[in-house]
Structure formats: C-alpha cells, structure tokens
Design a protein around this motif. Structure first.
Motif, PDB file in Angstrom:
ATOM      1  N   LEU A   1       0.829  -1.201   0.000  1.00 23.90           N
ATOM      2  CA  LEU A   1       0.000   0.000   0.000  1.00 23.90           C
ATOM      3  C   LEU A   1       0.866   1.255   0.000  1.00 23.90           C
ATOM      4  CD1 LEU A   1      -2.817   1.239   0.049  1.00 23.90           C
ATOM      5  CD2 LEU A   1      -2.767   1.058   2.547  1.00 23.90           C
ATOM      6  N   GLY A   2       1.959   1.239   0.746  1.00 26.05           N
ATOM      7  CA  GLY A   2       2.886   2.372   0.720  1.00 26.05           C
ATOM      8  C   GLY A   2       3.427   2.625  -0.678  1.00 26.05           C
ATOM      9  N   GLY A   3       3.748   1.546  -1.393  1.00 27.76           N
ATOM     10  CA  GLY A   3       4.210   1.670  -2.776  1.00 27.76           C
ATOM     11  C   GLY A   3       3.141   2.244  -3.682  1.00 27.76           C
ATOM     12  N   LEU A   4       1.913   1.774  -3.514  1.00 34.50           N
ATOM     13  CA  LEU A   4       0.804   2.280  -4.328  1.00 34.50           C
ATOM     14  C   LEU A   4       0.595   3.768  -4.064  1.00 34.50           C
ATOM     15  CD1 LEU A   4      -1.652   2.012  -6.216  1.00 34.50           C
ATOM     16  CD2 LEU A   4      -2.956   1.217  -4.226  1.00 34.50           C
ATOM     17  N   LEU A   5       0.603   4.172  -2.803  1.00 36.74           N
ATOM     18  CA  LEU A   5       0.396   5.586  -2.488  1.00 36.74           C
ATOM     19  C   LEU A   5       1.546   6.450  -3.004  1.00 36.74           C
ATOM     20  CD1 LEU A   5      -1.112   5.135   1.064  1.00 36.74           C
ATOM     21  CD2 LEU A   5      -2.316   5.970  -0.980  1.00 36.74           C
ATOM     22  N   GLY A   6       2.752   5.915  -3.022  1.00 33.94           N
ATOM     23  CA  GLY A   6       3.871   6.623  -3.642  1.00 33.94           C
ATOM     24  C   GLY A   6       3.654   6.803  -5.130  1.00 33.94           C
ATOM     25  N   ASP A   7       3.185   5.739  -5.794  1.00 30.79           N
ATOM     26  CA  ASP A   7       2.869   5.822  -7.227  1.00 30.79           C
ATOM     27  C   ASP A   7       1.771   6.853  -7.486  1.00 30.79           C
ATOM     28  OD1 ASP A   7       4.679   3.749  -7.566  1.00 30.79           O
ATOM     29  OD2 ASP A   7       3.143   2.215  -7.946  1.00 30.79           O
ATOM     30  N   VAL A   8       0.790   6.896  -6.597  1.00 34.53           N
ATOM     31  CA  VAL A   8      -0.303   7.862  -6.720  1.00 34.53           C
ATOM     32  C   VAL A   8       0.250   9.283  -6.661  1.00 34.53           C
ATOM     33  CG1 VAL A   8      -2.270   8.825  -5.429  1.00 34.53           C
ATOM     34  CG2 VAL A   8      -2.191   6.387  -5.941  1.00 34.53           C
ATOM     35  N   GLY A   9       1.130   9.530  -5.702  1.00 34.76           N
ATOM     36  CA  GLY A   9       1.724  10.864  -5.586  1.00 34.76           C
ATOM     37  C   GLY A   9       2.471  11.272  -6.842  1.00 34.76           C
ATOM     38  N   ILE A  10       3.240  10.355  -7.387  1.00 35.90           N
ATOM     39  CA  ILE A  10       3.995  10.640  -8.614  1.00 35.90           C
ATOM     40  C   ILE A  10       3.049  10.933  -9.775  1.00 35.90           C
ATOM     41  CG2 ILE A  10       5.515   9.599 -10.359  1.00 35.90           C
ATOM     42  CD1 ILE A  10       6.856   8.097  -7.950  1.00 35.90           C
ATOM     43  N   ALA A  11       1.994  10.143  -9.911  1.00 30.10           N
ATOM     44  CA  ALA A  11       1.018  10.372 -10.980  1.00 30.10           C
ATOM     45  C   ALA A  11       0.343  11.727 -10.818  1.00 30.10           C
ATOM     46  CB  ALA A  11      -0.025   9.249 -10.987  1.00 30.10           C
ATOM     47  N   LEU A  12       0.010  12.077  -9.585  1.00 29.65           N
ATOM     48  CA  LEU A  12      -0.653  13.359  -9.337  1.00 29.65           C
ATOM     49  C   LEU A  12       0.259  14.545  -9.637  1.00 29.65           C
ATOM     50  CD1 LEU A  12      -2.589  12.387  -6.124  1.00 29.65           C
ATOM     51  CD2 LEU A  12      -3.641  13.230  -8.249  1.00 29.65           C
ATOM     52  N   VAL A  13       1.531  14.421  -9.317  1.00 28.10           N
ATOM     53  CA  VAL A  13       2.479  15.492  -9.632  1.00 28.10           C
ATOM     54  C   VAL A  13       2.536  15.695 -11.147  1.00 28.10           C
ATOM     55  CG1 VAL A  13       4.940  16.126  -9.644  1.00 28.10           C
ATOM     56  CG2 VAL A  13       3.864  15.304  -7.547  1.00 28.10           C
ATOM     57  N   GLY A  14       2.591  14.588 -11.878  1.00 29.61           N
ATOM     58  CA  GLY A  14       2.600  14.679 -13.336  1.00 29.61           C
ATOM     59  C   GLY A  14       1.343  15.326 -13.891  1.00 29.61           C
ATOM     60  N   MET A  15       0.188  14.949 -13.327  1.00 33.60           N
ATOM     61  CA  MET A  15      -1.068  15.542 -13.798  1.00 33.60           C
ATOM     62  C   MET A  15      -1.147  17.017 -13.428  1.00 33.60           C
ATOM     63  SD  MET A  15      -4.010  12.647 -13.329  1.00 33.60           S
ATOM     64  CE  MET A  15      -3.532  12.071 -11.703  1.00 33.60           C
ATOM     65  N   ALA A  16      -0.685  17.373 -12.223  1.00 34.14           N
ATOM     66  CA  ALA A  16      -0.733  18.772 -11.797  1.00 34.14           C
ATOM     67  C   ALA A  16       0.157  19.637 -12.680  1.00 34.14           C
ATOM     68  CB  ALA A  16      -0.314  18.901 -10.331  1.00 34.14           C
ATOM     69  N   SER A  17       1.342  19.130 -13.008  1.00 35.50           N
ATOM     70  CA  SER A  17       2.269  19.928 -13.817  1.00 35.50           C
ATOM     71  C   SER A  17       1.778  20.106 -15.247  1.00 35.50           C
ATOM     72  CB  SER A  17       3.666  19.313 -13.798  1.00 35.50           C
ATOM     73  OG  SER A  17       3.660  18.057 -14.428  1.00 35.50           O
ATOM     74  N   GLY A  18       0.926  19.198 -15.708  1.00 33.49           N
ATOM     75  CA  GLY A  18       0.401  19.318 -17.068  1.00 33.49           C
ATOM     76  C   GLY A  18      -1.053  19.769 -17.132  1.00 33.49           C
ATOM     77  N   ALA A  19      -1.582  20.218 -15.992  1.00 32.24           N
ATOM     78  CA  ALA A  19      -3.007  20.586 -15.934  1.00 32.24           C
ATOM     79  C   ALA A  19      -3.308  21.775 -16.844  1.00 32.24           C
ATOM     80  CB  ALA A  19      -3.406  20.910 -14.500  1.00 32.24           C
ATOM     81  N   ASP A  20      -4.416  21.660 -17.555  1.00 31.66           N
ATOM     82  CA  ASP A  20      -4.843  22.721 -18.459  1.00 31.66           C
ATOM     83  C   ASP A  20      -5.632  23.815 -17.750  1.00 31.66           C
ATOM     84  OD1 ASP A  20      -3.695  21.453 -20.645  1.00 31.66           O
ATOM     85  OD2 ASP A  20      -5.524  20.345 -21.124  1.00 31.66           O
ATOM     86  N   ASP A  21      -6.162  23.489 -16.577  1.00 28.83           N
ATOM     87  CA  ASP A  21      -6.984  24.469 -15.871  1.00 28.83           C
ATOM     88  C   ASP A  21      -6.616  24.486 -14.390  1.00 28.83           C
ATOM     89  OD1 ASP A  21      -9.351  22.763 -14.382  1.00 28.83           O
ATOM     90  OD2 ASP A  21      -8.641  21.799 -16.224  1.00 28.83           O
ATOM     91  N   GLU A  22      -6.945  25.594 -13.759  1.00 29.72           N
ATOM     92  CA  GLU A  22      -6.597  25.789 -12.359  1.00 29.72           C
ATOM     93  C   GLU A  22      -7.334  24.819 -11.436  1.00 29.72           C
ATOM     94  OE1 GLU A  22      -6.568  29.472  -9.244  1.00 29.72           O
ATOM     95  OE2 GLU A  22      -6.182  29.912 -11.354  1.00 29.72           O
ATOM     96  N   ALA A  23      -8.578  24.483 -11.771  1.00 32.17           N
ATOM     97  CA  ALA A  23      -9.361  23.570 -10.925  1.00 32.17           C
ATOM     98  C   ALA A  23      -8.700  22.193 -10.856  1.00 32.17           C
ATOM     99  CB  ALA A  23     -10.789  23.459 -11.442  1.00 32.17           C
TER     100      ALA A  23
END
Length: 154
Positions: free
Chosen positions: A95-117
């Motif tokens: 589960l710790g590994g999965l949550l780490g993967d989640v954080g990495i995916a979210l950082v990638g999505m945040a950095s490429g987000a098209d909108d502020e929301a």
C-alpha cells in the motif's frame, strides 16, 4: 480478494492508465482501497495499529473527497472486493508503494493541468496521498518495534 492482490492490480492499472480522466479514476480507486484497508486494520488489525489505521481511513477518505467520484461499472470498485487483509506487514508495504505511485502520478497531472481547478484538485490529492503514506509508514514502524526482540541480559 486479499489486499495485496488488489493493491498489485491497482498499481498495474495506474501504471497503464492513459490520459488524465483514466489516471484520476485510478488515483481515486487507490485512495478508496487505502480507506478500506485502514478500516479493516482499525477493526481487525493488531491493537498497536488501530489508531494509525483510523487516521489512514480518514486521510484516504479525504483523498477520495477532493477528487471527482468516477463513474465505475458495477463490480469495478476494487475497495469493495476486499475480503481479507492477509499479512498486515505485506499489505502495508504494498500500500505504501501504491500511495507513492499515486503521488507521482498526481504530480505529473498537476504539472500538465490545463486548468486551475484540475491543478488544485491534484495538489489537494497529493497532500492526502502523502499523509496517507506517512500513516502507512508509521504502522510499518510500529510493527517492526513490536517484532523487535530484545536480548535478555544474562
């Protein structure tokens, strides 16, 4: 299904997801699974983990709450398929590994987000995933402390 199998399935699904909507769905699924595992540990897990497990349940619930609830097919919610924890240590490590993967995916999505929301949604979900992972690591530490054998003087 046992926790480790569900976590491995979730990690594969997250790694294989394409595009923001699919990744957001997998992030939500991971947080829902963390919430379910936390609930199960709080009720049936080792006594020394129960407080941290309740915290994990709350934090992972917050992680789900900051994201839009995905439209899942009947039976597709992995958290609902959790029938047993199996070995708590192994489940928490995975589960710790999965949550780490989640954080990495979210950082990638945040950095490429098209909108502020979307950006802020990702940032809040990053915080929730990071805090959830901290709880998991604390539970692993407590298990290690419990299992530590102190040699007798003599």
């Amino acid at each position: 299904m046992d926790a480790v199998r569900l976590i491995v399935t979730g990690r594969r699904a997250l790694a294989g997801s394409k595009g923001v909507p699919e990744m957001m769905t997998e992030v939500w699924q991971a947080q829902a699974l963390a919430q379910a595992i936390g609930s199960r540990l709080a009720v049936f897990g080792p006594p020394e983990l129960r407080g941290e497990a309740l915290g994990l349940t709350e934090l992972a619930g917050r992680g789900c709450g900051v994201l839009d609830t995905p439209d899942l097919a009947v039976g597709a919610l992995r958290a609902a398929q959790l029938t047993e924890l199996g070995d708590a240590r192994q489940a928490l490590m995975q589960l710790g590994g999965l949550l780490g993967d989640v954080g990495i995916a979210l950082v990638g999505m945040a950095s490429g987000a098209d909108d502020e929301a979307t950006y802020w949604q990702c940032m809040e979900a990053i915080d929730a995933a990071d805090e959830s992972r901290d709880r998991v690591l604390e539970m692993l530490r407590r298990l290690a402390d419990r299992d530590e054998v102190v040699p007798e003087a003599g």
